[in-house]
Design a protein around this motif. Structure first.
Motif, PDB file in Angstrom:
ATOM      1  N   THR A  90     -72.974  34.708  42.505  1.00 24.62           N
ATOM      2  CA  THR A  90     -71.732  34.200  42.982  1.00 24.62           C
ATOM      3  C   THR A  90     -71.444  34.747  44.237  1.00 24.62           C
ATOM      4  O   THR A  90     -71.513  35.821  44.561  1.00 24.62           O
ATOM      5  N   ILE A  91     -71.306  33.730  45.285  1.00 27.97           N
ATOM      6  CA  ILE A  91     -70.745  34.185  46.554  1.00 27.97           C
ATOM      7  C   ILE A  91     -69.268  34.200  46.840  1.00 27.97           C
ATOM      8  O   ILE A  91     -68.671  33.026  46.159  1.00 27.97           O
ATOM      9  N   PRO A  92     -68.754  35.180  47.206  1.00 26.04           N
ATOM     10  CA  PRO A  92     -67.190  34.958  47.388  1.00 26.04           C
ATOM     11  C   PRO A  92     -66.658  33.717  48.123  1.00 26.04           C
ATOM     12  O   PRO A  92     -67.471  33.333  49.059  1.00 26.04           O
ATOM     13  N   SER A  93     -65.556  33.227  47.738  1.00 24.39           N
ATOM     14  CA  SER A  93     -65.156  32.132  48.087  1.00 24.39           C
ATOM     15  C   SER A  93     -65.005  31.852  49.732  1.00 24.39           C
ATOM     16  O   SER A  93     -64.855  31.026  50.353  1.00 24.39           O
ATOM     17  N   ASP A  94     -64.632  33.085  50.275  1.00 26.39           N
ATOM     18  CA  ASP A  94     -64.215  33.117  51.862  1.00 26.39           C
ATOM     19  C   ASP A  94     -65.393  32.818  52.450  1.00 26.39           C
ATOM     20  O   ASP A  94     -65.437  31.898  53.633  1.00 26.39           O
ATOM     21  N   ILE A  95     -66.602  33.218  52.145  1.00 23.99           N
ATOM     22  CA  ILE A  95     -67.787  32.821  52.907  1.00 23.99           C
ATOM     23  C   ILE A  95     -68.149  31.569  52.598  1.00 23.99           C
ATOM     24  O   ILE A  95     -68.748  30.744  53.806  1.00 23.99           O
ATOM     25  N   ALA A 108     -66.298  29.082  52.077  1.00 24.20           N
ATOM     26  CA  ALA A 108     -65.202  28.266  52.807  1.00 24.20           C
ATOM     27  C   ALA A 108     -65.561  28.153  54.241  1.00 24.20           C
ATOM     28  O   ALA A 108     -65.560  27.202  54.923  1.00 24.20           O
ATOM     29  N   SER A 109     -66.035  29.267  55.081  1.00 20.31           N
ATOM     30  CA  SER A 109     -66.340  29.310  56.413  1.00 20.31           C
ATOM     31  C   SER A 109     -67.781  28.650  56.375  1.00 20.31           C
ATOM     32  O   SER A 109     -68.154  27.955  57.541  1.00 20.31           O
ATOM     33  N   LEU A 110     -68.447  28.548  55.409  1.00 21.36           N
ATOM     34  CA  LEU A 110     -69.854  27.814  55.662  1.00 21.36           C
ATOM     35  C   LEU A 110     -69.597  26.361  55.429  1.00 21.36           C
ATOM     36  O   LEU A 110     -70.553  25.639  55.733  1.00 21.36           O
ATOM     37  N   TYR A 112     -67.611  27.062  64.861  1.00 19.59           N
ATOM     38  CA  TYR A 112     -68.179  27.311  63.745  1.00 19.59           C
ATOM     39  C   TYR A 112     -68.648  28.963  63.947  1.00 19.59           C
ATOM     40  O   TYR A 112     -68.581  29.527  63.056  1.00 19.59           O
ATOM     41  N   ILE A 113     -69.393  29.137  64.805  1.00 21.93           N
ATOM     42  CA  ILE A 113     -69.763  30.554  65.235  1.00 21.93           C
ATOM     43  C   ILE A 113     -68.712  31.520  65.229  1.00 21.93           C
ATOM     44  O   ILE A 113     -68.708  32.615  64.361  1.00 21.93           O
ATOM     45  N   LYS A 114     -67.525  31.278  65.748  1.00 28.34           N
ATOM     46  CA  LYS A 114     -66.343  32.131  65.568  1.00 28.34           C
ATOM     47  C   LYS A 114     -65.875  32.264  64.493  1.00 28.34           C
ATOM     48  O   LYS A 114     -65.482  33.397  64.100  1.00 28.34           O
ATOM     49  N   GLU A 115     -65.781  31.066  63.718  1.00 29.08           N
ATOM     50  CA  GLU A 115     -65.447  31.133  62.221  1.00 29.08           C
ATOM     51  C   GLU A 115     -66.129  32.226  61.325  1.00 29.08           C
ATOM     52  O   GLU A 115     -65.672  33.022  60.760  1.00 29.08           O
ATOM     53  N   ILE A 116     -67.498  31.929  61.474  1.00 25.75           N
ATOM     54  CA  ILE A 116     -68.354  32.737  60.489  1.00 25.75           C
ATOM     55  C   ILE A 116     -68.561  34.298  61.139  1.00 25.75           C
ATOM     56  O   ILE A 116     -68.528  35.048  60.174  1.00 25.75           O
ATOM     57  N   ASN A 117     -68.346  34.568  62.169  1.00 25.88           N
ATOM     58  CA  ASN A 117     -68.450  35.822  62.620  1.00 25.88           C
ATOM     59  C   ASN A 117     -67.276  36.370  63.030  1.00 25.88           C
ATOM     60  O   ASN A 117     -66.976  37.187  63.943  1.00 25.88           O
ATOM     61  N   LYS A 118     -66.219  36.169  62.381  1.00 22.22           N
ATOM     62  CA  LYS A 118     -64.667  36.564  62.593  1.00 22.22           C
ATOM     63  C   LYS A 118     -64.924  38.023  62.463  1.00 22.22           C
ATOM     64  O   LYS A 118     -64.120  38.827  63.391  1.00 22.22           O
ATOM     65  N   VAL A 119     -65.279  38.618  61.527  1.00 19.70           N
ATOM     66  CA  VAL A 119     -65.235  40.117  61.208  1.00 19.70           C
ATOM     67  C   VAL A 119     -66.187  40.755  62.351  1.00 19.70           C
ATOM     68  O   VAL A 119     -65.626  41.740  62.878  1.00 19.70           O
ATOM     69  N   ALA A 120     -67.426  40.185  62.619  1.00 19.75           N
ATOM     70  CA  ALA A 120     -68.395  40.921  63.326  1.00 19.75           C
ATOM     71  C   ALA A 120     -67.746  40.814  64.911  1.00 19.75           C
ATOM     72  O   ALA A 120     -67.815  41.864  65.593  1.00 19.75           O
ATOM     73  N   LEU A 121     -66.964  40.032  65.231  1.00 18.89           N
ATOM     74  CA  LEU A 121     -66.555  39.758  66.538  1.00 18.89           C
ATOM     75  C   LEU A 121     -65.236  40.750  66.583  1.00 18.89           C
ATOM     76  O   LEU A 121     -65.017  41.605  67.861  1.00 18.89           O
ATOM     77  N   SER A 122     -64.402  41.009  65.633  1.00 20.02           N
ATOM     78  CA  SER A 122     -63.272  42.006  65.691  1.00 20.02           C
ATOM     79  C   SER A 122     -63.711  43.323  65.619  1.00 20.02           C
ATOM     80  O   SER A 122     -63.058  44.233  66.234  1.00 20.02           O
ATOM     81  N   GLN A 123     -64.820  43.633  64.889  1.00 18.43           N
ATOM     82  CA  GLN A 123     -65.458  44.922  64.755  1.00 18.43           C
ATOM     83  C   GLN A 123     -66.285  45.565  65.852  1.00 18.43           C
ATOM     84  O   GLN A 123     -66.150  46.664  66.127  1.00 18.43           O
ATOM     85  N   LEU A 124     -67.175  44.645  66.123  1.00 22.00           N
ATOM     86  CA  LEU A 124     -68.171  45.056  67.028  1.00 22.00           C
ATOM     87  C   LEU A 124     -67.839  45.418  68.543  1.00 22.00           C
ATOM     88  O   LEU A 124     -68.366  46.287  69.038  1.00 22.00           O
ATOM     89  N   ASP A 125     -66.839  44.788  68.900  1.00 25.93           N
ATOM     90  CA  ASP A 125     -66.164  44.848  70.224  1.00 25.93           C
ATOM     91  C   ASP A 125     -67.370  44.764  71.356  1.00 25.93           C
ATOM     92  O   ASP A 125     -67.859  45.829  71.968  1.00 25.93           O
ATOM     93  N   LEU A 126     -67.686  43.527  71.371  1.00 26.92           N
ATOM     94  CA  LEU A 126     -68.983  43.228  72.272  1.00 26.92           C
ATOM     95  C   LEU A 126     -68.254  42.600  73.701  1.00 26.92           C
ATOM     96  O   LEU A 126     -67.355  42.234  73.825  1.00 26.92           O
TER      97      LEU A 126
END
Lengths: 368, 228
Positions: A54-59, A61-63, A160-174
């Motif tokens: 099972t995949i967690p529900s937050d993922i 929801a974003s997909l 959509y890209i912003k939604e699924i990469n929420k964590v990556a965008l905040s953490q990676l600091d690109l």
């Protein structure tokens, strides 16, 4: 460099684990034999093959916004999402092929989950044909002459890209590495964060396609520099290499995909001039208008597309094995979708569907 | 015209029963041919009883039709219902509509299942076939009105009907009420709703049955015209 990439590549072909996503109603206390309690795809091993996780529900929801209708329906029926998965991620360009309904799209969904868990930046293009087949608005591109923009779908995709990469965008600091001039007044300076760039694309509809181009370029540069890892996932890639689309230009004639501005962007995203990432593409008969005779990538990609991708790892997505077939029927029984099917009936379903996932699903619809 | 009718009523019926005449019948097979038993379960049940088997042992049997299968998913009533849905011989479409209907029933019932509290979940029937059977049974009428003219006046006379006709009416009402809804909704959606309603003894089809029974009740005074 290629050699090192090849040596790093680890691929188990063919077999997959059957996964489902996001369950609230499923009790955690007793786990049936066909399920796996571990929901992190990075930690699955051999014992998890042909079993359900099972995949967690937050993922989920974003997909959810970009899944196919049938998948969304399944998610509602089972109170979770049914999906298929490969064992390992590949550090190279790879290309899935297989007949219709075999689980290409769903195995991609699992790869997205893997990428998100492993902190990849996921560039997921759900179904290329939707851009070309149902163009809401096709306008001349303000940035590149003689090209056509699809601003509405582009804005939607950026969201959509912003939604699924929420964590990556905040953490990676690109950060952007160069200055982008959109118009006389609107300029994105170098050193601005990538999320700001995406936000600009969402707000300024007109430049959305240009922003996509910029984002892909930036990500390629960032991953080459080792700042992040990028996972490019494109479903129905051969729409880019077909000869015709449903988009019309100002003369009301259908244009080839080369004249649409995003085509070159995504073709460059799977090119060989960057590293530290992966590109997984699928080819499908239904994704293009002109080539419908065979399922094989050589034919579907055409000469030009094939040479662009070459060398890639061809992966054939196959129908269910007998184990998987039994598992999925057990899963349907567990979710109360079917019940009174005897061994003879199962055998009949197996023969009728040829263990094809979609056909099996279609056959099980009216049964109980 | 008159001659033709007389021929039909008197001579043709006589011919059909009379096997010595070499006339062409409607069916390729003469009436002494029995229907095939194509279900495996029924065949095995026959083998259990020796007397029943002896009865069939020397009878000529018609060949099975193409839609008769021994699959466990085949159901006689559902097959019939598919044929009633069918228009212009488009059986593929009819089958698709019925499959979608059953799928919708399952989805609706599953929703209901998950929305009720766990203690009462076991009472909910999820099987679309059971629901369908229940619906057909609930919609089956007992009486219908038939026009009979007595003394130059046509009376609406309540008449009981045989099982076959009653079942046909019940299934056809389900379909026709669903079709009356028009094209705004899909037929499979409406059918699913109607079948679930009918299985719960409510809804438009059940109302139709009650209306008919009410009319029969009102015309009770003419009942004797059936035999007088």
């Amino acid at each position: 460099m290629l050699d090192s990439l090849f040596s790093r590549m680890c691929l188990r072909n063919g077999r997959r684990t059957i996964i489902t996503a996001a369950t609230k109603d499923v009790p955690d206390t007793s786990i049936p034999w066909f399920r796996i309690s571990e929901s992190n795809p990075a930690e699955h091993d051999e014992s998890c093959l042909s079993r359900i996780y099972t995949i967690p529900s937050d993922i989920t929801a974003s997909l959810m916004s970009n899944m196919t209708l049938e998948l969304r329906k399944q998610t509602e029926i089972f109170r979770e999402l049914v999906n298929f998965n490969y064992k390992k991620i590949y550090d190279l360009t790879s290309c899935d092929n297989g007949i219709q309904g075999v689980g290409k799209t769903t195995s991609l969904l699992h790869l997205i989950h893997y990428g998100l868990v492993k902190r990849y930046f996921v560039l997921h293009l759900p179904w290329v044909q939707t851009w070309f087949r149902y163009p809401r608005d096709a306008v001349a591109s303000p940035l590149e002459p003689d090209k056509i923009d699809l601003p509405e779908s582009a804005t939607k995709w950026l969201k959509y890209i912003k939604e699924i990469n929420k964590v990556a965008l905040s953490q990676l600091d690109l950060k952007t590495t160069k200055e982008y001039t959109w118009s006389q007044r609107e300029i994105t300076k170098s050193g601005e964060s990538l999320s700001n760039l995406i936000e600009f694309g969402i707000q300024r509809n007109k430049f959305a396609c240009g922003v996509i181009n910029a984002v892909v370029d930036e990500l390629k540069m960032a991953s080459t520099a080792g700042k992040c890892r990028t996972l490019v996932i494109i479903d129905g890639f051969n729409a880019f290499t077909s000869s015709i689309t449903h988009v019309k230009d100002e003369n009301h004639t259908y244009v080839p995909p080369e004249r649409i501005s995003i085509t070159s962007t995504f073709l460059s995203s799977v090119d060989y001039n960057w590293c530290n990432g992966a590109a997984i593409l699928t080819v499908d008969k239904r994704a293009n208008k002109d080539r419908k005779d065979s399922d094989y990538p050589t034919y579907l990609l055409g000469k030009k597309g094939f040479e662009l991708l070459d060398p890639f790892l061809p992966i054939c997505v196959e129908n269910y094995s007998l184990d998987e077939f039994k598992t999925i029927l057990e899963y349907y029984k567990d979710r109360k979708w079917i019940k009174n099917i005897s061994d003879k009936g199962q055998r009949e379903l197996e023969l009728l569907s040829n263990k094809n996932p979609y056909q099996l699903w279609a056959l099980c619809k009216p049964l109980y | 015209m008159f001659v033709g009718r007389k021929f039909n009523s008197l001579i043709l019926s006589n011919l059909r029963c009379n096997l010595e005449n070499s006339f062409q019948f409607y069916s390729v097979f003469p009436p002494n041919y029995i229907k095939p038993i194509y279900k495996k379960g029924e065949q095995e049940a026959l083998y259990q009883e020796e007397t029943a088997l002896k009865q069939f042992s020397h009878l000529p049997v018609k060949p099975a039709k193409t839609n008769n299968t021994c699959s466990e998913f085949h159901d006689e009533l559902i097959r019939k219902f598919t044929n009633y849905i069918m228009r212009k011989g488009n059986k593929k479409m009819a089958r698709k509509i019925l499959d979608e209907t059953f799928e919708n029933i399952k989805i609706k019932k599953l929703n209901e299942y998950y929305n009720t509290s766990p203690e009462y979940r076991e009472n909910i029937i999820l099987d679309p076939k059971v629901i369908f059977y229940q619906a057909v049974e609930n919609c089956t009428p007992v009486l219908e009105l038939q026009k009979i003219s007595r003394g130059g006046i046509a009376y609406q006379v309540p008449i009981p009907m045989n099982e076959n006709r009653a079942q046909f009416l019940s299934m056809n009402w389900i379909i026709s009420t669903a079709q009356n809804k028009g094209n705004a909704e899909k037929l499979s959606d409406v059918l699913a709703k109607d079948i679930i309603d009918a299985a719960n003894n409510q809804g438009r089809v059940i109302k139709k049955k009650y209306d008919m029974h009410k009319q029969c009740e009102a015309n009770r005074a003419y009942a004797h015209y059936r035999w007088l």
